[in-house]
Design a protein around this motif. Structure first.
Motif, PDB file in Angstrom:
ATOM      1  N   GLN A 172      44.815 -19.554  -9.130  1.00 52.47           N
ATOM      2  CA  GLN A 172      43.533 -19.788  -9.797  1.00 52.47           C
ATOM      3  C   GLN A 172      43.095 -21.242  -9.647  1.00 52.47           C
ATOM      4  O   GLN A 172      41.897 -21.521  -9.516  1.00 52.47           O
ATOM      5  CB  GLN A 172      43.646 -19.403 -11.276  1.00 52.47           C
ATOM      6  N   ARG A 218      45.825  -5.639 -14.805  1.00 49.21           N
ATOM      7  CA  ARG A 218      45.258  -6.962 -14.660  1.00 49.21           C
ATOM      8  C   ARG A 218      46.125  -7.971 -15.403  1.00 49.21           C
ATOM      9  O   ARG A 218      47.099  -7.600 -16.069  1.00 49.21           O
ATOM     10  CB  ARG A 218      43.811  -7.005 -15.146  1.00 49.21           C
ATOM     11  N   ILE A 219      45.789  -9.242 -15.270  1.00 51.85           N
ATOM     12  CA  ILE A 219      46.598 -10.309 -15.870  1.00 51.85           C
ATOM     13  C   ILE A 219      46.781 -10.065 -17.361  1.00 51.85           C
ATOM     14  O   ILE A 219      45.816  -9.806 -18.085  1.00 51.85           O
ATOM     15  CB  ILE A 219      45.940 -11.681 -15.626  1.00 51.85           C
ATOM     16  N   MET A 243      42.401 -10.229 -11.416  1.00 48.48           N
ATOM     17  CA  MET A 243      43.090 -11.481 -11.058  1.00 48.48           C
ATOM     18  C   MET A 243      42.458 -12.709 -11.709  1.00 48.48           C
ATOM     19  O   MET A 243      42.818 -13.836 -11.394  1.00 48.48           O
ATOM     20  CB  MET A 243      43.134 -11.641  -9.540  1.00 48.48           C
ATOM     21  N   LEU A 253      51.317 -13.627 -10.288  1.00 57.48           N
ATOM     22  CA  LEU A 253      50.768 -12.732 -11.309  1.00 57.48           C
ATOM     23  C   LEU A 253      51.845 -12.118 -12.194  1.00 57.48           C
ATOM     24  O   LEU A 253      51.670 -11.978 -13.403  1.00 57.48           O
ATOM     25  CB  LEU A 253      49.964 -11.608 -10.641  1.00 57.48           C
ATOM     26  N   ARG A 256      49.677 -12.190  -4.115  1.00 60.92           N
ATOM     27  CA  ARG A 256      50.001 -13.162  -5.154  1.00 60.92           C
ATOM     28  C   ARG A 256      50.841 -12.545  -6.276  1.00 60.92           C
ATOM     29  O   ARG A 256      50.735 -12.952  -7.429  1.00 60.92           O
ATOM     30  CB  ARG A 256      48.700 -13.738  -5.730  1.00 60.92           C
ATOM     31  N   LYS A 293      46.412  -8.621  -5.196  1.00 61.79           N
ATOM     32  CA  LYS A 293      47.559  -8.642  -6.106  1.00 61.79           C
ATOM     33  C   LYS A 293      48.882  -8.649  -5.341  1.00 61.79           C
ATOM     34  O   LYS A 293      49.844  -9.287  -5.758  1.00 61.79           O
ATOM     35  CB  LYS A 293      47.495  -7.437  -7.049  1.00 61.79           C
ATOM     36  N   ASP A 345      38.310 -12.048  -5.241  1.00 68.80           N
ATOM     37  CA  ASP A 345      39.664 -11.667  -5.646  1.00 68.80           C
ATOM     38  C   ASP A 345      39.679 -10.225  -6.131  1.00 68.80           C
ATOM     39  O   ASP A 345      38.715  -9.747  -6.736  1.00 68.80           O
ATOM     40  CB  ASP A 345      40.169 -12.574  -6.768  1.00 68.80           C
TER      41      ASP A 345
END
Length: 637
Positions: free
Chosen positions: A40, A579-580, A66, A306, A302, A299, A62
């Motif tokens: 990020q 998701r995060i 993310m 994550l 990374r 995803k 993205d």
């Protein structure tokens, strides 16, 4: 073309010589409460450098989940007082943007929600805010009233758009694929916004075909790809200006003399040659262009940053009951006969809307027969169902938010709130405003088409469907004695969601529903109620209203009630939970009736997914618009 516009000769050569942005991590902006992940910080660096370049912006693409929103807030926080930032987002995302800004930036940013009847129209007042939040629908509406006006008794009335008078520091399009149709009023309204910098956010910037890329290039004003050029003179225009439809407003030449450089260099070769010859060259050129204006991370790339759990996608296949199969076969035979008539007459594409209606009826039949049959009570009278007890409402009264209740039920519900706590609407969870002494509503005063399907059909002897019972079975399997497992159910048909809600409530499940007719306040209250109340197990969501821009990590199961032509729509919906911040394994279940048109849609979808991943030939066969071959495939036995 090159005689009058010699600068176009070496466009690709010059593009190849330009350096790509070196990936670096920017420091955490002061005032941002959330600690940015390494990728990020790289995204923040890319956006800042991109704004300093000749492009004045770009596309942050993205993958869903993310943190595109938090990266954008970090960008704003690098210089919070530079000027007003306009965020244009789907209606469902507005309150989420507002809450995240307040949560992660404190009082550093002055935020204004440009929505609702009481919104300010004074551009000087709007300019005082750091961030203005609005929806695509509102941008289109205020621009249309400014350009074409609206009819009143004394003629056409035009209103100046306050949004379009402000000179913004930055315009941010969330879910930027909403402007994918360059000719739509929404796209034109967005193009007319005045700003220094521009940013597009989308996990699926290309959903159907390469041609959609032009709208993003046009918004970003990427030279020369966003421009129209005349082949008979030096005329170069950002807009297609032919007021009389015969000659250019600037140079007087005919429309045939003007071309879009993007179409000329990229789109036409791909449409003509596919992924070979000139088409392959054009495809490579587009990839080179995107490297300069778009940042895309997935995803999988990374996963170390994550730390997301796995996502499992499964298909549950069921078969019709005998009664459902007989009815479906009847509808399918009727549809196939009409389709073959169109084929024999050579008018398939001329009857696209009629054929699409036939296909929709078969898809609805796979959900529940009542979506197709619509068996109304005698004389078209509606039955008002109470939103608390789910039975026929006795002495029905209606709340300000348009929900119906038994007078006795709502009186007991309101009396249960004591002290300073204000009662919430049991359906949409905003503060309940209702006149308990109001006269009872007459069912005749309700318009059948505008009320719930539960009101329109006789529910006294109602029978469920194979698919609804399959969903109940799945949800029962998830139940645990000492914990709540939350699930999200997506459907493209609001009537299907209403039937599911009625069935689940009678089966002992606590549910909430989000649909397109809700106001931003109702949507926000409904989402918060689902996230914060442990007893709520199921969130029923209209795919169109809530398939994008939601963060629902409290749930870890998604059920997609129908397959859709465009797989990216399903990818967006599934990633509402993956998701995060998610810590549990996510399961996405696609509900399919095996002996119906749905199994063929799945095959068609897989074919189109392979097409997107392998080539750009999908440009000629857009998934949103079925080709004659696609429709023939769906009507095969």
């Amino acid at each position: 073309l090159y005689y009058y516009h010699g600068e176009l000769r070496n466009v690709w050569l010059e593009l190849g010589l330009r350096r790509n942005i070196t990936v670096k991590e920017d420091p955490q902006p002061p005032g941002l409460a959330l600690k940015l992940l390494p990728f990020q910080k790289e995204g923040l660096h890319w956006m800042r450098v991109q704004e300093k370049s000749a492009y004045k912006g770009g596309i942050l693409a993205d993958e869903m989940g993310m943190g595109k929103t938090i990266q954008t807030l970090a960008l704003i926080m690098t210089d919070p007082n530079a000027g007003p930032n306009l965020v244009v987002a789907p209606t469902v995302a507005l309150m989420q943007w507002k809450s995240e800004i307040e949560k992660y930036t404190g009082d550093a940013l002055k935020v204004y929600l440009f929505h609702g009847a009481s919104r300010s129209t004074d551009h000087k007042e709007l300019s005082k805010y750091n961030v203005i939040l609005t929806s695509y629908n509102l941008v289109e509406s205020v621009y249309r009233k400014q350009q074409t006006g609206y009819r009143r008794k004394n003629g056409i009335v035009k209103e100046d758009s306050g949004l379009h008078k402000v000179m913004y520091h930055r315009v941010i399009l969330d879910e930027a694929h909403n402007i994918k149709d360059r000719t739509s009023n929404t796209a034109k309204a967005v193009f007319a916004l005045k700003t220094k910098y521009k940013l597009c956010l989308s996990g699926t910037p290309l959903q159907n075909r390469i041609g959609e890329l032009f709208s993003l290039l046009r918004f970003l004003e990427i030279d020369p790809f966003a421009y129209y050029y005349c082949r008979k003179c030096p005329c170069k225009q950002l807009q297609w200006k032919f007021s009389n439809n015969r000659s250019c407003d600037s140079c007087g030449c005919s429309p045939m003399s003007h071309i879009s450089f993007f179409n000329y260099e990229c789109l036409k070769p791909i449409q003509r040659d596919g992924n070979t010859g000139a088409g392959k060259i054009a495809y490579n050129n587009i990839r080179h262009l995107l490297k300069h204006i778009m940042l895309r991370r997935t995803k999988n790339e990374r996963e170390d940053d994550l730390g997301l759990p796995n996502k499992v996608v499964r298909i549950r296949k069921d078969k019709f009951s005998e009664e459902e199969l007989d009815l479906y076969d009847s509808i399918f035979s009727d549809g196939k006969r009409k389709f073959e008539t169109y084929v024999s007459q050579g008018v398939v594409l001329n009857n696209y809307a009629n054929i699409f209606t036939l296909i929709t009826r078969m898809r609805q039949m796979a959900d529940h027969p009542d979506l197709v049959l619509r068996k109304h009570i005698e004389d078209g009278q509606v039955t008002l169902v109470c939103g608390i007890c789910d039975e026929e409402a006795e002495e029905a009264i209606k709340s300000k938010c348009h929900h119906t209740y038994c007078r006795d039920c709502v009186q007991r519900y309101v009396s249960g709130f004591c002290g300073n706590s204000a009662p919430e609407c049991p359906k949409c969870h905003i503060p309940l405003v209702i006149d308990l002494a109001a006269p009872a509503i007459e069912p005749d005063s309700y318009q059948p088409k505008r009320t719930s399907i539960v009101n329109r059909i006789d529910m006294t002897n109602w029978r469920s469907s194979t698919k609804i019972e399959a969903l109940c079975h799945e949800l029962y399997r998830l139940r645990r004695p000492y914990q709540t497992t939350k699930s999200i159910v997506f459907s493209q048909f609001t009537s299907m969601l209403q039937l599911i809600e009625w069935r689940l409530n009678h089966a002992g499940f606590k549910t909430v529903m989000l649909q397109g007719s809700m106001s931003p306040a109702q949507r926000d209250a409904t989402i918060k109620y689902f996230m914060t109340h442990v007893e709520v197990e199921v969130f029923l969501v209209s795919l169109k209203a809530g398939g994008v821009a939601l963060n629902l990590i409290e749930a870890n199961h998604v059920f997609l009630m129908e397959p859709w032509w465009n797989p990216s729509v399903e990818w967006q919906a599934a990633d509402r939970i993956h998701r995060i911040g998610q810590t549990r394994v996510c399961t996405v279940t696609r509900m399919v009736v095996d002996d119906s048109i749905e199994s063929r849609i799945i095959e068609l979808q897989e074919k189109k997914t392979r097409m997107i991943e392998a080539t750009v030939n999908a440009d000629q066969k857009a998934m949103e618009r079925l080709t004659a071959d696609d429709m023939r495939f769906l009507f095969q036995n």
